[in-house]
Design an enzyme around this catalytic site. Structure first.
Site, PDB file in Angstrom:
ATOM      1  N   VAL A  15      -5.452   1.402   1.609  1.00  0.00           N
ATOM      2  CA  VAL A  15      -6.231   0.423   2.365  1.00  0.00           C
ATOM      3  C   VAL A  15      -6.849   1.059   3.605  1.00  0.00           C
ATOM      4  CG1 VAL A  15      -6.124  -1.720   3.688  1.00  0.00           C
ATOM      5  CG2 VAL A  15      -4.863  -1.515   1.537  1.00  0.00           C
ATOM      6  N   THR A 118      -0.875  -7.432   4.308  1.00  0.00           N
ATOM      7  CA  THR A 118      -0.613  -8.740   3.708  1.00  0.00           C
ATOM      8  C   THR A 118       0.684  -9.328   4.238  1.00  0.00           C
ATOM      9  OG1 THR A 118      -1.752  -8.068   1.692  1.00  0.00           O
ATOM     10  CG2 THR A 118      -0.299  -9.988   1.550  1.00  0.00           C
ATOM     11  N   CYS A 258       0.328  -5.261  -4.719  1.00  0.00           N
ATOM     12  CA  CYS A 258      -0.372  -6.476  -4.294  1.00  0.00           C
ATOM     13  C   CYS A 258       0.009  -7.677  -5.156  1.00  0.00           C
ATOM     14  CB  CYS A 258      -1.885  -6.253  -4.328  1.00  0.00           C
ATOM     15  SG  CYS A 258      -2.478  -5.158  -3.030  1.00  0.00           S
ATOM     16  N   ARG A 328       3.411   3.274  -7.538  1.00  0.00           N
ATOM     17  CA  ARG A 328       4.306   2.301  -6.928  1.00  0.00           C
ATOM     18  C   ARG A 328       4.410   1.036  -7.776  1.00  0.00           C
ATOM     19  NH1 ARG A 328       1.791   1.644  -1.102  1.00  0.00           N
ATOM     20  NH2 ARG A 328      -0.090   1.832  -2.382  1.00  0.00           N
TER      21      ARG A 328
END
Length: 425
Positions: A15, A118, A258, A328
Site C-alpha cells: 500500500v 484498514t 484484505c 501472506r
C-alpha cells in the site's frame, strides 16, 4: 503553509510504496519503514512488492529511510502499516499503534496525520488521537489535524493503480477535510470523494471487502452443493452472467491481507456493541472452509483413481492471488499443508518462488517444467506467467493414461476426457 507540504509515508509495503511514489511526483516525500533490509532494496532499485518496478524506482525522488529521526521535518504524515488479526480473529492494532506512537514523537502544531490502514470505525479518533495527544502534549483538532483515507490498492493490478482509483478522504473537521482533499486531489487523477466523517470513511473500507467476501462465499457455497449434484459451477455462472444484472463473482480460495481479514474488524466492533453479525460471519466461515473442501476432494480423486501419495503431484501457483509476490494468508498454502497431513508432498511452481520465506513440505520452483509425467495437476493461481504458457504445454506434461486435473480456475475444462479425470470448483 497551505498545500506546500513535506510528506512522510509510514510503512512501505504493497500500500505505502505505490502511494509514496505517486506523492513524490508532486511533493517532497520521505518513505519510512522499520525494515532496514527492505529500505536497502528500494535504494538499490529493487522492488520486493513488484508494484512499482526497478525503472520507476530509479526515477522517483522519494527519500527512503529506516531512521525514524528523518521523519521529524515532515508535516503531513500518512500511516500505511498493515492491520492483521490475532489467532482468535480479533483485530491486531499493534502495528498502527506503533506507527502512531512514532509519529507522535515528532508531530508539531499545524501538522496532519492521515491513516490509510484498514481499521474498524472509531479507531482513528478513539484510539489513535488520544495516543498522539498523550505523547505529544498537543490537542486535536486545535494543534494538529487527523484524517482517514482508506487504501484501495489492488496488488498485481497494473491498470487500476493508486492514481486511477477514486480516493475516499475524511477529516476531523471541515478545515482538515478541505486540506486533505486538496492534497490527495493533487495526486489522485481519478479524484476524491469527501466522506462526511472519519467513521464513515473507516466503515466504507471494511464494507467494501466484506461485500466481496460475502459474494464469493455465496459462490463457494453453491460450488459445494453443485459438487454433490455433479454440476460444473463455472458453467452455471457462465449461463447466469448472460443476465444484465449478474454480479460476476466466482468461487475460489479467499486469502490475502484484505478480503480474508477486514470483515473480522467489522464483526469485532459490532460484537462490542452487542450485535452478532450473521451474514458476514457466515461468509467468513464458508470461505475459511474452502481449503478443507478442496484438499478433501483432491484426496478423494487420488483414492478413486488409485493414485499413491508419492505420485508426481504439481501445484501451479502459491501466492494468495495472481501476479503478486505476496504469500501472506495464502489459502493455497493451507491446502498444501492439509495435503501434507495425508503424506502428500507436491511439487510447487510459482513465478515468485524466490520471494517465499515460509515452510512447506514440498519442493517449490519458479518455472513450470516436469522431468517426468505429471499424475496430478492442481491449477491454483492464474498467474500471467502461466497464462503465457500454451494449454497444450500443460496437457502434454501430463501422464496421458491416467492424469487428474484439479482446476481451481476453470482453465482446462475443454480437456476433460475419460482418460483424463477432471475436478473443478
Amino acid at each position: 503553509m497551505g498545500l506546500n507540504r513535506k510528506v512522510a509515508v509510514i510503512g512501505l509495503g504493497y500500500v505505502g510504496m505505490p502511494l509514496a511514489v505517486a506523492f513524490a511526483k508532486h511533493f517532497e516525500v520521505i518513505g519510512f519503514d522499520i525494515d532496514a533490509e527492505k529500505i536497502e532494496k528500494y535504494k538499490n532499485n529493487i522492488d520486493p512488492t513488484g508494484e512499482i518496478g526497478s525503472e520507476k524506482l530509479k526515477e522517483t525522488t522519494l527519500n527512503f529511510t529506516s531512521s525514524e529521526e528523518e521523519i521529524k521535518d515532515a508535516d503531513f504524515y500518512i500511516v500505511t502499516v498493515p492491520t492483521p488479526i490475532n489467532q482468535d480473529n480479533t483485530p491486531d492494532l499493534k502495528p498502527v499503534e506503533g506507527a502512531t506512537k512514532l509519529v507522535a514523537k515528532y508531530v508539531n502544531k499545524g501538522d496532519y496525520i492521515i491513516y490509510e490502514s484498514t481499521v474498524y470505525p472509531g479507531v482513528t479518533e478513539d484510539i489513535c488521537v488520544p495516543l498522539i495527544e498523550e505523547i505529544s502534549g498537543l490537542n486535536s483538532p486545535h494543534d494538529f489535524k487527523v484524517g482517514y483515507s482508506p487504501e484501495r490498492i489492488n496488488p498485481g493490478d497494473k491498470k487500476n493503480t493508486v492514481e486511477n482509483i477514486i480516493k475516499i478522504v475524511s477529516g476531523i473537521d471541515d478545515e482538515a477535510l478541505n486540506v486533505i482533499s486538496q492534497i490527495y486531489g493533487k495526486v489522485i487523477k481519478a479524484g476524491v470523494h469527501k466522506a462526511s466523517s472519519i467513521k464513515v470513511a473507516e466503515s466504507a473500507k471494511v464494507v467494501e471487502n466484506s461485500q466481496r467476501d460475502i459474494n464469493i462465499a455465496f459462490m463457494n457455497e453453491l460450488s459445494q452443493v453443485f459438487n454433490l449434484m455433479g454440476i460444473n459451477t463455472f458453467e452455471v455462472i457462465e449461463a447466469m452472467n448472460t443476465k444484465w444484472n449478474a454480479l460476476g463473482f466466482y468461487p475460489g480460495l479467499v486469502g490475502g491481507h484484505c478480503i480474508g481479514v477486514d470483515p473480522y474488524y467489522f464483526i469485532y466492533q459490532a460484537e462490542n456493541l452487542g450485535y452478532y453479525s450473521q451474514i458476514i460471519s457466515a461468509g467468513r466461515k464458508i470461505n475459511n472452509q474452502m481449503t478443507q473442501f478442496v484438499s478433501q476432494n483432491i484426496v478423494k480423486e487420488l483414492m478413486k483413481n488409485n493414485k499413491a501419495s508419492n505420485c508426481n503431484i504439481v501445484v501451479a501457483g502459491l501466492t494468495f492471488k495472481e501476479d503478486t509476490p505476496d504469500f501472506r494468508n495464502s489459502k493455497v498454502l493451507d491446502v498444501i499443508k492439509e495435503l501434507n497431513d495425508y503424506g502428500i508432498k507436491p511439487n510447487i511452481v510459482d513465478p515468485f518462488a524466490k520471494s517465499f520465506k515460509g515452510e512447506i513440505d514440498g519442493v517449490i520452483t519458479s518455472e513450470f517444467k516436469s522431468d517426468k509425467p505429471i499424475d496430478v495437476l492442481i491449477y491454483a493461481v492464474n498467474h500471467k506467467a502461466f497464462k503465457d504458457i500454451e494449454d497444450e504445454t500443460f496437457i502434454n506434461s501430463l501422464n496421458q493414461d491416467s492424469a487428474i486435473i484439479v482446476d481451481l480456475k476453470n482453465r482446462f475444462k475443454q480437456y476433460a476426457s475419460d482418460k483424463r479425470k477432471y475436478w473443478s470448483l
